[in-house]
Every structure is written in structure tokens, then in C-alpha cells.
Design a protein around this motif. Structure first.
Motif, PDB file in Angstrom:
ATOM      1  N   VAL A 118       1.665 -29.391 -14.963  1.00 53.78           N
ATOM      2  CA  VAL A 118       0.133 -29.501 -15.624  1.00 53.78           C
ATOM      3  C   VAL A 118       0.161 -28.801 -16.791  1.00 53.78           C
ATOM      4  O   VAL A 118      -0.260 -29.132 -17.790  1.00 53.78           O
ATOM      5  N   LEU A 119       0.664 -27.243 -16.708  1.00 49.66           N
ATOM      6  CA  LEU A 119       0.499 -26.392 -17.680  1.00 49.66           C
ATOM      7  C   LEU A 119       1.278 -26.798 -18.825  1.00 49.66           C
ATOM      8  O   LEU A 119       1.103 -26.698 -20.059  1.00 49.66           O
ATOM      9  N   LEU A 120       2.652 -27.206 -18.561  1.00 49.20           N
ATOM     10  CA  LEU A 120       3.509 -27.799 -19.557  1.00 49.20           C
ATOM     11  C   LEU A 120       3.017 -29.126 -20.376  1.00 49.20           C
ATOM     12  O   LEU A 120       2.870 -28.967 -21.719  1.00 49.20           O
ATOM     13  N   SER A 121       2.355 -29.924 -19.543  1.00 45.67           N
ATOM     14  CA  SER A 121       1.697 -31.226 -20.417  1.00 45.67           C
ATOM     15  C   SER A 121       0.384 -30.544 -21.303  1.00 45.67           C
ATOM     16  O   SER A 121       0.585 -31.265 -22.382  1.00 45.67           O
ATOM     17  N   ILE A 134       7.753 -27.137   1.441  1.00 41.29           N
ATOM     18  CA  ILE A 134       7.815 -28.245   0.695  1.00 41.29           C
ATOM     19  C   ILE A 134       6.421 -28.168  -0.224  1.00 41.29           C
ATOM     20  O   ILE A 134       6.429 -28.648  -1.271  1.00 41.29           O
ATOM     21  N   MET A 135       5.464 -27.953   0.552  1.00 39.71           N
ATOM     22  CA  MET A 135       3.883 -28.110   0.010  1.00 39.71           C
ATOM     23  C   MET A 135       3.844 -26.903  -0.829  1.00 39.71           C
ATOM     24  O   MET A 135       3.395 -27.110  -2.129  1.00 39.71           O
ATOM     25  N   VAL A 136       4.386 -25.782  -0.548  1.00 37.47           N
ATOM     26  CA  VAL A 136       4.276 -24.630  -1.532  1.00 37.47           C
ATOM     27  C   VAL A 136       5.358 -24.913  -2.994  1.00 37.47           C
ATOM     28  O   VAL A 136       4.666 -24.654  -3.947  1.00 37.47           O
ATOM     29  N   VAL A 137       6.424 -25.395  -2.784  1.00 35.69           N
ATOM     30  CA  VAL A 137       7.256 -25.549  -3.840  1.00 35.69           C
ATOM     31  C   VAL A 137       6.720 -26.662  -4.820  1.00 35.69           C
ATOM     32  O   VAL A 137       6.609 -26.574  -6.069  1.00 35.69           O
ATOM     33  N   SER A 138       6.291 -27.747  -4.192  1.00 33.32           N
ATOM     34  CA  SER A 138       5.753 -28.989  -4.989  1.00 33.32           C
ATOM     35  C   SER A 138       4.425 -28.522  -5.535  1.00 33.32           C
ATOM     36  O   SER A 138       4.046 -29.131  -6.838  1.00 33.32           O
ATOM     37  N   LEU A 139       3.620 -27.490  -4.945  1.00 35.66           N
ATOM     38  CA  LEU A 139       2.455 -26.950  -5.559  1.00 35.66           C
ATOM     39  C   LEU A 139       2.763 -26.347  -6.999  1.00 35.66           C
ATOM     40  O   LEU A 139       2.012 -26.329  -7.990  1.00 35.66           O
ATOM     41  N   MET A 140       3.843 -25.434  -6.795  1.00 37.66           N
ATOM     42  CA  MET A 140       4.227 -24.572  -8.105  1.00 37.66           C
ATOM     43  C   MET A 140       4.830 -25.464  -9.128  1.00 37.66           C
ATOM     44  O   MET A 140       4.335 -25.356 -10.249  1.00 37.66           O
ATOM     45  N   ILE A 141       5.517 -26.610  -8.457  1.00 34.62           N
ATOM     46  CA  ILE A 141       6.104 -27.315  -9.675  1.00 34.62           C
ATOM     47  C   ILE A 141       5.152 -28.350 -10.116  1.00 34.62           C
ATOM     48  O   ILE A 141       5.033 -28.316 -11.653  1.00 34.62           O
ATOM     49  N   ALA A 142       4.070 -28.766  -9.380  1.00 32.51           N
ATOM     50  CA  ALA A 142       2.864 -29.482  -9.955  1.00 32.51           C
ATOM     51  C   ALA A 142       2.005 -28.716 -11.021  1.00 32.51           C
ATOM     52  O   ALA A 142       1.669 -28.929 -12.039  1.00 32.51           O
ATOM     53  N   VAL A 143       1.764 -27.451 -10.648  1.00 34.70           N
ATOM     54  CA  VAL A 143       1.073 -26.570 -11.652  1.00 34.70           C
ATOM     55  C   VAL A 143       1.690 -26.164 -12.968  1.00 34.70           C
ATOM     56  O   VAL A 143       1.228 -26.380 -13.912  1.00 34.70           O
ATOM     57  N   LEU A 151      -7.093 -21.735 -15.904  1.00 39.72           N
ATOM     58  CA  LEU A 151      -8.023 -22.224 -14.989  1.00 39.72           C
ATOM     59  C   LEU A 151      -8.494 -23.719 -15.136  1.00 39.72           C
ATOM     60  O   LEU A 151      -8.562 -24.607 -14.439  1.00 39.72           O
ATOM     61  N   THR A 152      -8.895 -23.744 -16.620  1.00 38.83           N
ATOM     62  CA  THR A 152      -9.447 -25.080 -17.075  1.00 38.83           C
ATOM     63  C   THR A 152      -8.331 -25.951 -17.187  1.00 38.83           C
ATOM     64  O   THR A 152      -8.530 -27.318 -16.753  1.00 38.83           O
ATOM     65  N   ALA A 153      -7.082 -25.544 -17.511  1.00 40.19           N
ATOM     66  CA  ALA A 153      -6.062 -26.616 -17.856  1.00 40.19           C
ATOM     67  C   ALA A 153      -5.658 -27.173 -16.229  1.00 40.19           C
ATOM     68  O   ALA A 153      -5.212 -28.319 -16.019  1.00 40.19           O
ATOM     69  N   ILE A 154      -5.636 -26.226 -15.410  1.00 37.31           N
ATOM     70  CA  ILE A 154      -5.268 -26.456 -13.823  1.00 37.31           C
ATOM     71  C   ILE A 154      -6.433 -27.607 -13.318  1.00 37.31           C
ATOM     72  O   ILE A 154      -6.306 -28.259 -12.841  1.00 37.31           O
ATOM     73  N   TRP A 155      -7.762 -27.292 -13.606  1.00 36.31           N
ATOM     74  CA  TRP A 155      -8.982 -28.021 -13.075  1.00 36.31           C
ATOM     75  C   TRP A 155      -8.702 -29.245 -13.859  1.00 36.31           C
ATOM     76  O   TRP A 155      -8.962 -30.424 -12.874  1.00 36.31           O
ATOM     77  N   GLU A 156      -8.319 -29.352 -15.010  1.00 31.02           N
ATOM     78  CA  GLU A 156      -8.252 -30.760 -15.578  1.00 31.02           C
ATOM     79  C   GLU A 156      -6.817 -31.483 -15.196  1.00 31.02           C
ATOM     80  O   GLU A 156      -7.123 -32.800 -15.086  1.00 31.02           O
ATOM     81  N   GLY A 157      -6.054 -30.660 -14.499  1.00 37.54           N
ATOM     82  CA  GLY A 157      -5.079 -31.748 -14.198  1.00 37.54           C
ATOM     83  C   GLY A 157      -4.869 -31.570 -12.471  1.00 37.54           C
ATOM     84  O   GLY A 157      -3.973 -31.807 -11.926  1.00 37.54           O
TER      85      GLY A 157
END
Length: 351
Positions: free
Chosen positions: A339-342, A327-336, A18-24
Motif C-alpha cells: 500500500v505504501l509503495l503504491s 502467515i497473517m503477520v507476514v502477509s500484513l507486513m507485505i500488504a502494508v 496512517l492516512t495512506a494505510i487507511w486509504e489502502g
């Protein structure tokens, strides 16, 4: 932290996740925002589509009575003209397929729609530079914008025609013309079927008469050769006339003797008279049937029941909303995931 081949550490706890997601969160918001924005701009530039629909039902009983009279006419005609198996098939075809089903089939062959599209100024400009083959493909693709859905009971079915088009008013005009053309074609095809039935029976009757006349001419020649002018009830009077008489008498006593095979015994005069009767015979039921068909054309037959004023159009906006949500759901999954990958690469670089 374990060193493994996974990009996302399986030992990362929920707090770290959750911290990683919050930071990104800024990256996630920007990715989702721009994905939705680009998609919205793309879909907004696409032509807006509308679904125009109309319900087509079976005619009411008071109108069906007119078709009962047509069936009675066909039955009377076939019975009077000694209907054959071929005609029974034609009759069965005329009776088994209802006007509603024939009308729907006429609409869904797309011929009427394509003929309308070919005269549409906008479409004419669009296909003017295409080859004939490509023109037909494009016209057919436009025609498939019309779909149909059946509902209701077997005895009282109804069909909903749905036509997807960019202009709701033009769609109503196109659908109205298509229904009118289909109705006219149905009427013409129905009466052509009746005309063809009449022609088939007329041809069969005349062919039968010609065969009968040829047979009678042969019998007349035999009567003249045997010098039989009047009816001969038995072969006894012929015994002394000709050596051929013994064969005739043998034939008279055979099991295959019947009046038809011994027509020549009626005498040449009677046979010639029958030939003249057949030649001058008026087949009244053929003439009557043809007149009745013409009279039926004068009757205002209502083939199907629909009301143009009840035609409805609604925008297909639900498709846009549905696409944007996906598109919103797919882009949200890709964004998460991004962020986790980064975050994982960042930790590995530090370690």
C-alpha cells in the motif's frame, strides 16, 4: 517533497503514513484474508497428525531382585571357572547396561518399527512401485516419527516415547507392537549374551585341558624313556641310568626348577592317570550355569515398566494455528508495504 532514491518518502509524517494505510485498508484486508485463506485450505488438505506418547520407566525393586540373582549367578560362574580378562569385559557389559537403557536402545534402532511398516497394507501399496533403496528411505523416514525424551534422576530415569502419526488408533497399535517386539528382542539378546559367556568359558577351559594333556603326554614319554614308572623324589637314583642324567641334575639345581617343569619325575603311571582324569573331567559349573540360564527363561522377567492403557494421543493442532498466525503477520507486513509503495508511486506520478 524531496526527490530521492527511496520508494517511501522519509519526510512523510505520521499522519500521512496512517492516512495512506487507511486509504489502502481494503487492499490490506484482502491481501491478508486471501493469504490466510489459501494457507488454511492448503493445511486443511494435509493429513491431520496426532502425537501418541507413552512413558517407559525402570522396573520396581521387587522385580530388580530377580536381576540381582542373575548377577550373582554370573559372579559365581566366573569365580568358579577362573574368569579371564575377556570374560570380565563380558561380565561388565552385562552388569553396566541396565535393562531400561538396553530396551530404549532396542526401540530406537527402528528395526522393529520398520518391520511393522513393511506389513502395513497402506504403506505396502505406497512403496510397491518404488525401488528397494527408495523403499528403505521412505520406511526409515516413517520410523523417525518416533522420538524419545529422557527425564528423571540418574537412579530412577524414565523415557517418554512420542510417535507422530495420522491415525491415533493405528499409532497406538503400531507403538504397542514395537514395544512388544523390542521387549522380546531384548530378552533374546540378554540370554544370548549369557549363552555366549558360557560358550567362551567352555572353549577356554577345554583348550586349557587340551594343552595340559599334550604337555603331560610329552612328560609321560620322557618318563618312559628314563624308565620312571613311579614318583622320584630326587634325581640321585637316576645317576647311573643314563648319560642324560647329569643334565637333569644340573636342571634340578637351577633357579628355574619347579614341579611343573619336572612332571616326568612323577612317573609315567601317575602322568597317564592324570591324563585320564582330565579327559573324563566333568565341569559341573558349566553344566550348572547352562541349566540356570534355561531356568531363568521360565521366570517371568519384567524388563521395563510401562502401561499400554496409559498411552495418550493428542492432535497437533497447535502447529496449524502457529503457522496461520505467522502467515497473517507476514502477509500484513507485505500488504502494508504494498500500500505504501503504491501510494508513493501515485504521488510521484502526480508530481
Amino acid at each position: 517533497m524531496k526527490n530521492n532514491n527511496n520508494l517511501i518518502d522519509p519526510d512523510m509524517d505520521l499522519v500521512g503514513f496512517l492516512t495512506a494505510i487507511w486509504e489502502g485498508k481494503i487492499k490490506i484486508i484482502l491481501i491478508v484474508f486471501f493469504s490466510v485463506l489459501v494457507s488454511y485450505v492448503y493445511y486443511s488438505k494435509q493429513p491431520k497428525l496426532f502425537n501418541t506418547s507413552i512413558v517407559v520407566k525402570q522396573i520396581q525393586y521387587k522385580e530388580l531382585v530377580k536381576f540381582f540373582s542373575i548377577k550373582e549367578l554370573i559372579n559365581e560362574f566366573n569365580e568358579s571357572t577362573k574368569v579371564t580378562t575377556e570374560d570380565q569385559n563380558t561380565q561388565s557389559y552385562l552388569e553396566s547396561i541396565s535393562a531400561l537403557e538396553r530396551f530404549v536402545s532396542e526401540v530406537m534402532d527402528y528395526e522393529e518399527l520398520i518391520s511393522i511398516f513393511e506389513k502395513n497394507e497402506t504403506i505396502k501399496k505406497e512403496i510397491s512401485k518404488l525401488s528397494k533403496k527408495d523403499q528403505q528411505k521412505l520406511l526409515f523416514s516413517y520410523a523417525t516419527s518416533l522420538t524419545i525424551k529422557k527425564k528423571g534422576l540418574k537412579n530412577s530415569p524414565e523415557y517418554t516415547l512420542n510417535f507422530v502419526w495420522h491415525d491415533p488408533e493405528e499409532a497406538k497399535q503400531i507403538l504397542d507392537k514395537a514395544l512388544e517386539l523390542s521387549k522380546n528382542n531384548l530378552e533374546n539378546s540378554f540370554f544370548n549374551d549369557l549363552k555366549n559367556l558360557q560358550k567362551v568359558r567352555k572353549s577356554q577351559i577345554f583348550s586349557k585341558d587340551l594343552i595340559q594333556i599334550e604337555y603331560l603326554k610329552e612328560q609321560s614319554k620322557i618318563s618312559k624313556a628314563l624308565k620312571i614308572e613311579k614318583n622320584v623324589k630326587s634325581g640321585g637314583d637316576l645317576v647311573e641310568r643314563d648319560l642324560f642324567i647329569e643334565d637333569i641334575l644340573g636342571f634340578l639345581n637351577s633357579n628355574i626348577y619347579d614341579n611343573n617343569t619336572l612332571t616326568f619325575l612323577r612317573g609315567s603311571k601317575a602322568i597317564e592317570e592324570e591324563i585320564n582324569i582330565i579327559k573324563n573331567r566333568k565341569h559341573v559349573y558349566l553344566e550348572k550355569f547352562e541349566k540356570e540360564i534355561d531356568n531363568l527363561r521360565e521366570i517371568d522377567l519384567k524388563w521395563v515398566d510401562y502401561n499400554i492403557l496409559l498411552m495418550k494421543s493428542r492432535p497437533l493442532g497447535t502447529a496449524l494455528r502457529k503457522n496461520l498466525i505467522i502467515i497473517m503477520v507476514v502477509s500484513l507486513m507485505i500488504a502494508v508495504f504494498f500500500v505504501l509503495l503504491s501510494n508513493e508511486f501515485k504521488h510521484r506520478k502526480i508530481s
